[in-house]
Motif scaffolding. Structure first.
Motif, PDB file in Angstrom:
ATOM      1  N   MET A  59       0.847  -1.192   0.000  1.00  9.87           N
ATOM      2  CA  MET A  59       0.000   0.000   0.000  1.00  9.87           C
ATOM      3  C   MET A  59       0.881   1.240   0.000  1.00  9.87           C
ATOM      4  SD  MET A  59      -3.209   0.533  -0.275  1.00  9.87           S
ATOM      5  CE  MET A  59      -4.628   1.561   0.162  1.00  9.87           C
ATOM      6  N   THR A  60       1.383   1.577  -1.146  1.00  3.74           N
ATOM      7  CA  THR A  60       2.181   2.793  -1.262  1.00  3.74           C
ATOM      8  C   THR A  60       1.271   3.998  -1.126  1.00  3.74           C
ATOM      9  OG1 THR A  60       1.854   2.956  -3.619  1.00  3.74           O
ATOM     10  CG2 THR A  60       3.711   1.623  -2.871  1.00  3.74           C
ATOM     11  N   PRO A  61       1.851   5.145  -0.814  1.00  3.10           N
ATOM     12  CA  PRO A  61       1.048   6.379  -0.782  1.00  3.10           C
ATOM     13  C   PRO A  61       0.285   6.578  -2.089  1.00  3.10           C
ATOM     14  CG  PRO A  61       3.238   6.785   0.088  1.00  3.10           C
ATOM     15  CD  PRO A  61       3.242   5.371  -0.415  1.00  3.10           C
ATOM     16  N   GLN A  62       0.857   6.127  -3.174  1.00  3.95           N
ATOM     17  CA  GLN A  62       0.189   6.285  -4.456  1.00  3.95           C
ATOM     18  C   GLN A  62      -1.059   5.423  -4.522  1.00  3.95           C
ATOM     19  OE1 GLN A  62       3.547   5.456  -4.209  1.00  3.95           O
ATOM     20  NE2 GLN A  62       3.948   7.662  -4.089  1.00  3.95           N
ATOM     21  N   ASP A  63      -0.893   4.196  -4.040  1.00  8.86           N
ATOM     22  CA  ASP A  63      -2.061   3.309  -4.021  1.00  8.86           C
ATOM     23  C   ASP A  63      -3.153   3.896  -3.145  1.00  8.86           C
ATOM     24  OD1 ASP A  63      -1.142   1.413  -5.766  1.00  8.86           O
ATOM     25  OD2 ASP A  63      -0.170   0.225  -4.203  1.00  8.86           O
ATOM     26  N   ARG A  64      -2.730   4.446  -2.024  1.00 12.54           N
ATOM     27  CA  ARG A  64      -3.721   4.999  -1.107  1.00 12.54           C
ATOM     28  C   ARG A  64      -4.437   6.189  -1.743  1.00 12.54           C
ATOM     29  NH1 ARG A  64      -1.560   7.116   3.385  1.00 12.54           N
ATOM     30  NH2 ARG A  64      -3.457   6.852   4.601  1.00 12.54           N
ATOM     31  N   ALA A  65      -3.671   7.007  -2.414  1.00 11.39           N
ATOM     32  CA  ALA A  65      -4.292   8.132  -3.117  1.00 11.39           C
ATOM     33  C   ALA A  65      -5.268   7.625  -4.169  1.00 11.39           C
ATOM     34  CB  ALA A  65      -3.217   8.995  -3.765  1.00 11.39           C
ATOM     35  N   LEU A  66      -4.868   6.557  -4.802  1.00 12.97           N
ATOM     36  CA  LEU A  66      -5.697   5.967  -5.836  1.00 12.97           C
ATOM     37  C   LEU A  66      -6.989   5.427  -5.239  1.00 12.97           C
ATOM     38  CD1 LEU A  66      -4.756   6.072  -8.634  1.00 12.97           C
ATOM     39  CD2 LEU A  66      -3.949   3.718  -8.480  1.00 12.97           C
ATOM     40  N   ALA A  67      -6.847   4.734  -4.106  1.00  7.54           N
ATOM     41  CA  ALA A  67      -8.030   4.195  -3.431  1.00  7.54           C
ATOM     42  C   ALA A  67      -8.945   5.327  -2.987  1.00  7.54           C
ATOM     43  CB  ALA A  67      -7.593   3.359  -2.229  1.00  7.54           C
ATOM     44  N   ALA A  68      -8.336   6.410  -2.504  1.00  2.00           N
ATOM     45  CA  ALA A  68      -9.133   7.560  -2.070  1.00  2.00           C
ATOM     46  C   ALA A  68      -9.915   8.128  -3.241  1.00  2.00           C
ATOM     47  CB  ALA A  68      -8.225   8.619  -1.469  1.00  2.00           C
ATOM     48  N   LEU A  69      -9.240   8.197  -4.377  1.00  2.00           N
ATOM     49  CA  LEU A  69      -9.893   8.723  -5.570  1.00  2.00           C
ATOM     50  C   LEU A  69     -11.073   7.841  -5.964  1.00  2.00           C
ATOM     51  CD1 LEU A  69      -9.136  11.185  -7.243  1.00  2.00           C
ATOM     52  CD2 LEU A  69      -8.139   9.637  -8.945  1.00  2.00           C
ATOM     53  N   LYS A  70     -10.871   6.548  -5.871  1.00  2.00           N
ATOM     54  CA  LYS A  70     -11.935   5.605  -6.210  1.00  2.00           C
ATOM     55  C   LYS A  70     -13.112   5.785  -5.241  1.00  2.00           C
ATOM     56  CE  LYS A  70     -12.559   0.645  -7.139  1.00  2.00           C
ATOM     57  NZ  LYS A  70     -13.111  -0.013  -5.929  1.00  2.00           N
ATOM     58  N   ALA A  75     -18.496   7.689  -3.961  1.00  2.00           N
ATOM     59  CA  ALA A  75     -19.324   8.473  -3.038  1.00  2.00           C
ATOM     60  C   ALA A  75     -20.099   9.538  -3.803  1.00  2.00           C
ATOM     61  CB  ALA A  75     -18.449   9.119  -1.977  1.00  2.00           C
ATOM     62  N   GLU A  76     -19.433  10.135  -4.737  1.00  2.00           N
ATOM     63  CA  GLU A  76     -20.073  11.170  -5.542  1.00  2.00           C
ATOM     64  C   GLU A  76     -21.214  10.578  -6.365  1.00  2.00           C
ATOM     65  OE1 GLU A  76     -19.712  14.193  -5.192  1.00  2.00           O
ATOM     66  OE2 GLU A  76     -20.801  14.974  -6.924  1.00  2.00           O
ATOM     67  N   LYS A  77     -20.980   9.389  -6.864  1.00  2.00           N
ATOM     68  CA  LYS A  77     -22.039   8.718  -7.629  1.00  2.00           C
ATOM     69  C   LYS A  77     -23.240   8.441  -6.736  1.00  2.00           C
ATOM     70  CE  LYS A  77     -22.858   4.868 -10.807  1.00  2.00           C
ATOM     71  NZ  LYS A  77     -23.498   5.785 -11.771  1.00  2.00           N
ATOM     72  N   ARG A  78     -22.969   7.970  -5.511  1.00  2.00           N
ATOM     73  CA  ARG A  78     -24.067   7.709  -4.587  1.00  2.00           C
ATOM     74  C   ARG A  78     -24.828   8.998  -4.285  1.00  2.00           C
ATOM     75  NH1 ARG A  78     -20.329   4.240  -2.213  1.00  2.00           N
ATOM     76  NH2 ARG A  78     -19.714   5.848  -0.723  1.00  2.00           N
ATOM     77  N   ARG A  79     -24.088  10.067  -4.104  1.00  4.73           N
ATOM     78  CA  ARG A  79     -24.718  11.354  -3.822  1.00  4.73           C
ATOM     79  C   ARG A  79     -25.652  11.744  -4.959  1.00  4.73           C
ATOM     80  NH1 ARG A  79     -23.086  16.232  -5.585  1.00  4.73           N
ATOM     81  NH2 ARG A  79     -24.081  18.013  -4.579  1.00  4.73           N
ATOM     82  N   ARG A  80     -25.155  11.630  -6.178  1.00  4.36           N
ATOM     83  CA  ARG A  80     -25.998  11.969  -7.329  1.00  4.36           C
ATOM     84  C   ARG A  80     -27.255  11.111  -7.348  1.00  4.36           C
ATOM     85  NH1 ARG A  80     -21.030  12.346 -10.321  1.00  4.36           N
ATOM     86  NH2 ARG A  80     -21.264  10.173 -10.918  1.00  4.36           N
ATOM     87  N   GLU A  81     -27.080   9.809  -7.081  1.00  5.30           N
ATOM     88  CA  GLU A  81     -28.237   8.920  -7.111  1.00  5.30           C
ATOM     89  C   GLU A  81     -29.247   9.289  -6.024  1.00  5.30           C
ATOM     90  OE1 GLU A  81     -26.004   4.927  -8.898  1.00  5.30           O
ATOM     91  OE2 GLU A  81     -26.242   5.207  -6.741  1.00  5.30           O
ATOM     92  N   ARG A  82     -28.721   9.687  -4.867  1.00  8.49           N
ATOM     93  CA  ARG A  82     -29.617  10.053  -3.769  1.00  8.49           C
ATOM     94  C   ARG A  82     -30.471  11.261  -4.180  1.00  8.49           C
ATOM     95  NH1 ARG A  82     -25.724   9.932  -0.197  1.00  8.49           N
ATOM     96  NH2 ARG A  82     -25.549  12.144   0.258  1.00  8.49           N
ATOM     97  N   ILE A  83     -29.802  12.259  -4.707  1.00 10.06           N
ATOM     98  CA  ILE A  83     -30.510  13.460  -5.141  1.00 10.06           C
ATOM     99  C   ILE A  83     -31.522  13.120  -6.229  1.00 10.06           C
ATOM    100  CG2 ILE A  83     -30.223  15.645  -6.367  1.00 10.06           C
ATOM    101  CD1 ILE A  83     -27.580  15.997  -4.864  1.00 10.06           C
ATOM    102  N   ASN A  84     -31.083  12.342  -7.202  1.00 12.08           N
ATOM    103  CA  ASN A  84     -31.976  12.033  -8.320  1.00 12.08           C
ATOM    104  C   ASN A  84     -33.169  11.186  -7.891  1.00 12.08           C
ATOM    105  OD1 ASN A  84     -30.688  13.495 -10.278  1.00 12.08           O
ATOM    106  ND2 ASN A  84     -29.300  11.850 -10.843  1.00 12.08           N
ATOM    107  N   SER A  85     -32.969  10.333  -6.908  1.00 13.80           N
ATOM    108  CA  SER A  85     -34.099   9.523  -6.457  1.00 13.80           C
ATOM    109  C   SER A  85     -35.166  10.412  -5.817  1.00 13.80           C
ATOM    110  CB  SER A  85     -33.631   8.453  -5.471  1.00 13.80           C
ATOM    111  OG  SER A  85     -33.533   8.975  -4.166  1.00 13.80           O
ATOM    112  N   HIS A  86     -34.718  11.432  -5.082  1.00 18.13           N
ATOM    113  CA  HIS A  86     -35.689  12.364  -4.520  1.00 18.13           C
ATOM    114  C   HIS A  86     -36.393  13.150  -5.622  1.00 18.13           C
ATOM    115  CE1 HIS A  86     -33.363  12.152  -0.534  1.00 18.13           C
ATOM    116  NE2 HIS A  86     -34.485  11.517  -0.397  1.00 18.13           N
TER     117      HIS A  86
END
Lengths: 240, 240
Positions: A59-70, A75-86
């Motif tokens: 788990m290099t810092p790069q991998d961790r950054a990558l995981a964070a990005l993922k 999370a952003e996708k879930r947020r969009r779905e939450r808003i759109n469902s409402h």
DNA sequence: GCCAACACGTGAACC
DNA sequence: TGGTTCACGTGTTGG
């Protein structure tokens, strides 16, 4: 071309990788972004795809950054779905076509909420005499020009001596000013209609607190008076 | 590294330019994107910043693409602002803190609309006897499980012989089914409460058509009967 | 080809 | 820090 910071190069790397301009590992990005932060002057291509940092730890810092990005992406996708469902629920509620666009839908929602508030206000505002049913009605106005929130509260219940003191206590503790008060008693019952002002700083909370306080006042009133009454028909709680 | 299409290279160019890795003109991007579509194998840097296409015409395809991109960007911004302004209105209407996040706000809106519909339904649904005032009430239900829209319509007006035929004609022409009908007459006036089903394919339009049809039916009824009546107090139109 | 609307991934800001 | 929300610019699709 001298990159100014690592962020830019990680962007560049991602850009190149996503567009197939360099080869990448199975996941999408290798743990080699670090090497790009102090890049060698050679061109970026797959032949440079070797790095020493990845052999040290899984788990290099790069991998961790990558995981964070993922994570971030998902999370952003879930947020969009939450808003759109409402939004979809609102489409159903307003009988809008499912392809009504968001802005138009929201405009209709605004209009509808205004209409409904108006209607309930009219329908419930006609009552001036006490009814047989216990009622708490809080009709929220909107903010006045000087930042105060003006609204109307109506309370209908059994009349009792300590009702007004209780009511005043509630209003005082919530720092609400009574601008106007109407009260009508009839056959042992009372209807209280109050025009109330709340300072802007704790207006929203005050309205909700008032709703709850009046409701519990009404329940207290009921439980103590229940024995005397022949019938409590119903209980209405109107919150606009 | 062989780019597959021009789009990728325009992206790359934009990327490099935005990150200051190459120099760009005053506006932000030069009209040289075309040259990147068939790039020379040399590195991208400012020394390559010369191009022949721009001398031919002021509006090269690259400039037009650029202008389109700018348009697109600004239109998208306007769209966001339009949506957000409606959300702000809703925040005001619901007495939400201005920092209530979108999803939570929309959840509250959904809840509030349901409450308000419920309240107006209860408040206006209590009436079973004909009133002195002419009324058209269309309370929209929601979609049933089989895709039909079930809703309630109430009509209160002067009683007359050809009211029911007119009503049936309207319902028939709109392909609406009457699931249940209550009617109460009193003192020459009639209240009609109908439970109506609409097929999903033209449900929304039908509801609005019905509202208009009932309204005009009521107006027709009024104008022909006006002479007989001593007073028409008022006219209510409730649309939920 | 243009325009409008959308979903997406990302950087920034806020706890 | 990590988690969460927002605005942004972009690619894409349908009219």
């Amino acid at each position: 071309m001298q990159p100014e910071n690592c962020s830019e190069n990680s962007q560049l790397y991602r850009f190149l990788a996503e567009n197939g301009m360099i080869n990448v590992g199975a996941y999408g990005f290798p743990a080699a972004m670090q090497t790009l932060c102090n890049p060698s002057p050679t061109s970026y291509n797959s032949s440079d795809y070797h790095f020493e940092s990845s052999v040290i730890t899984d788990m290099t810092p790069q991998d961790r950054a990558l995981a964070a990005l993922k994570n971030h992406k998902e999370a952003e996708k879930r947020r969009r779905e939450r808003i759109n469902s409402h939004l979809d629920k609102l489409r159903g509620l307003l009988l809008c076509n499912s392809k009504t666009d968001k802005a138009t839908l929201l405009a209709k929602v605004v209009q509808r909420v205004r209409e409904l508030k108006q209607q309930t206000s009219e329908l419930s505002g006609l009552e001036t005499f006490p009814s047989e049913t216990d009622e708490v009605t809080v009709l929220s106005g909107e903010y006045s020009s000087d930042g105060q929130l003006i609204f109307k509260a109506s309370l209908c219940c059994e009349d009792r001596l300590d009702l007004m003191p209780d009511l005043n206590e509630i209003l005082k503790s919530l720092h609400l000013k009574t601008l106007k008060a109407e009260m009508v008693t009839l056959g042992g019952r009372i209807r209280n209609v109050l025009i109330i002002a709340a300072d802007k700083d704790h207006s929203v909370e005050s309205v909700h607190f008032l709703q709850n306080a009046l409701k519990s006042l009404l329940e207290r009133s009921n439980s103590s008076e229940k024995s005397k009454r022949r019938r409590i028909l119903d209980r209405k709680l109107i919150i606009q």
